[in-house]
Design an enzyme around this catalytic site. Sequence first.
Site, PDB file in Angstrom:
ATOM      1  NE  ARG A   1      -0.415  -6.768  -2.152  1.00  0.00           N
ATOM      2  CZ  ARG A   1      -0.207  -7.574  -2.958  1.00  0.00           C
ATOM      3  NH1 ARG A   1      -0.702  -8.706  -3.108  1.00  0.00           N
ATOM      4  NH2 ARG A   1       1.128  -7.426  -3.907  1.00  0.00           N
ATOM      5  N   GLY A   2      -1.892  -4.622  -4.943  1.00  0.00           N
ATOM      6  CA  GLY A   2      -1.351  -5.091  -6.316  1.00  0.00           C
ATOM      7  C   GLY A   2      -1.907  -4.311  -7.660  1.00  0.00           C
ATOM      8  CB  ALA A   3      -0.223  -2.106  -9.994  1.00  0.00           C
TER       9      ALA A   3
ATOM     10  NE  ARG B   1      -2.511   1.234  -1.025  1.00  0.00           N
ATOM     11  CZ  ARG B   1      -1.627   0.050  -1.173  1.00  0.00           C
ATOM     12  NH1 ARG B   1      -1.927  -1.097  -1.832  1.00  0.00           N
ATOM     13  NH2 ARG B   1      -0.407  -0.046  -0.988  1.00  0.00           N
TER      14      ARG B   1
ATOM     15  CG  ASP C   1       2.938  -0.801  -7.032  1.00  0.00           C
ATOM     16  OD1 ASP C   1       3.714  -1.363  -6.664  1.00  0.00           O
ATOM     17  OD2 ASP C   1       1.743  -1.052  -6.423  1.00  0.00           O
TER      18      ASP C   1
ATOM     19  CG  ASN D   1       7.577  -3.152  -7.271  1.00  0.00           C
ATOM     20  OD1 ASN D   1       6.366  -3.142  -7.509  1.00  0.00           O
ATOM     21  ND2 ASN D   1       8.344  -4.174  -6.758  1.00  0.00           N
ATOM     22  CE  LYS D   2       4.544  -3.289  -0.868  1.00  0.00           C
ATOM     23  NZ  LYS D   2       3.940  -1.740  -0.365  1.00  0.00           N
TER      24      LYS D   2
HETATM   25  O1  MRU Z   1       1.227  -2.499  -1.152  1.00  0.00           O
HETATM   26  P1  MRU Z   1       0.778  -3.105  -2.319  1.00  0.00           P
HETATM   27  O2  MRU Z   1       1.002  -4.475  -1.671  1.00  0.00           O
HETATM   28  O3  MRU Z   1      -0.319  -3.140  -3.061  1.00  0.00           O
HETATM   29  O4  MRU Z   1       2.146  -3.084  -3.241  1.00  0.00           O
HETATM   30  C1  MRU Z   1       2.266  -4.028  -4.490  1.00  0.00           C
HETATM   31  C2  MRU Z   1       3.364  -4.076  -4.992  1.00  0.00           C
HETATM   32  O5  MRU Z   1       4.409  -3.137  -4.670  1.00  0.00           O
HETATM   33  C3  MRU Z   1       3.899  -5.237  -5.820  1.00  0.00           C
HETATM   34  O6  MRU Z   1       5.322  -5.348  -5.834  1.00  0.00           O
HETATM   35  C4  MRU Z   1       3.648  -5.404  -7.050  1.00  0.00           C
HETATM   36  O7  MRU Z   1       4.775  -5.090  -7.997  1.00  0.00           O
HETATM   37  C5  MRU Z   1       3.008  -4.356  -7.829  1.00  0.00           C
HETATM   38  S1  MRU Z   1       1.445  -5.223  -8.481  1.00  0.00           S
HETATM   39  C6  MRU Z   1       2.013  -6.356  -9.490  1.00  0.00           C
END
Ligand code: MRU
Length: 357
Positions: free
Chosen positions: A60-62, A94, A244, A254-255
């Site tokens: 996970r994570g962009a 996703r 993201d 973002n999250k």
């Molecule tokens: O749902 P996730 O865990 O894939 O989400 C990731 C995020 O939102 C992180 O905060 C992040 O900033 C993006 S990846 C560096």
Amino acid sequence: MGDQFAQSELGMVPALRWEEPPEGPVLVLLDQTRLPQEEVELVCTDVQALVAAIRALAVRGAPVLGLAGAYGIALAAARGYDVLEAADLLAHARPTAVNLAYGVRRAVAAYEQASPDQAAAAALAEARALHAQDAAASTAMAEYGGRLLAELVPGGGYRILTHCNTGALVSGGEGTALGVVMAAHRVGELRRLWVDETRPLLQGARLTAYEAARAGMPYTLLVDSAAGSLFTAGEVDAVLIGADRIAADGSTANKVGSYPLAVLARYHHVPFVVVAPTTTVDLGTPDGASIEVEQRAGSEVTDLAPSPLGTQAYNPAFDVTPPELITAIVTENGVVSPVTAESLAAVCGQTTGQPLA
Ligand code: MRU
């Protein structure tokens, strides 16, 4: 509940790696759903397994989703799976992190441009090139982010609040926002990292705390709703988050929980900084309203918070922060501040990711 895990027992393995055992190539993932309790690897021998791992947030994570997408195409090609079918499955696993479709698209393009006998090797080479590019971007963002912090917080000794997880677990290098924090820590300028637990999947508590502890950072975990009292107490010098997807106008997905932090930061006159590679910028998405925000199962919330049987939960995985609340966006090509469509396009040059058609 309340278990804590001895960091010394763990030695972080890479978020993902390509291997070629005699039985055929595989993509090996560090299963992030099992952290911090245990470092368990997930061996993907096919694209279906990889898609399931992406949906479950094992990877996970962009930025690292971009790598997973590209290596996924290499895996499909090497295993004789229909590459365009694999591309469709992977790119849509996703919806919000634009890097996933970008990584897929790059590997597919390399595959299609090569001669048939070289196509699988070309897809793998492209995945490796993206991996190296992402590592280099991490290094450059840490450099630019460090200079920006020195300007924004004169005197050093930063107290930084972060949300979700943005370190080596999401990157080919040391990460995005956490890469900047790591660099500040290395030169003795990190006074405190405030780590939001990041409900409901707790990427802050499980993953950022894990990475911070491993690096020996001074860090403190807080429930997401405690952030306001930290600002009131004057304990935050800057907020650093990842992204993201960044739309053409600078709106940043973002999250979930990032946007409230931006509002708090503005009210308290604290800089709110996004750190993301240009592969996370999507000039094909005009504004925040056009970003598709992933909605996840309500059970992720009700499993965490005991509630009456049948309770419905609202569970968006991300929220969108408008550009006017963002002090700066740090990329590997430089810092965008103030955040405008023009300054963002200028820093992106030709490297902007676009979603698959
Ligand atoms: O749902 P996730 O865990 O894939 O989400 C990731 C995020 O939102 C992180 O905060 C992040 O900033 C993006 S990846 C560096």
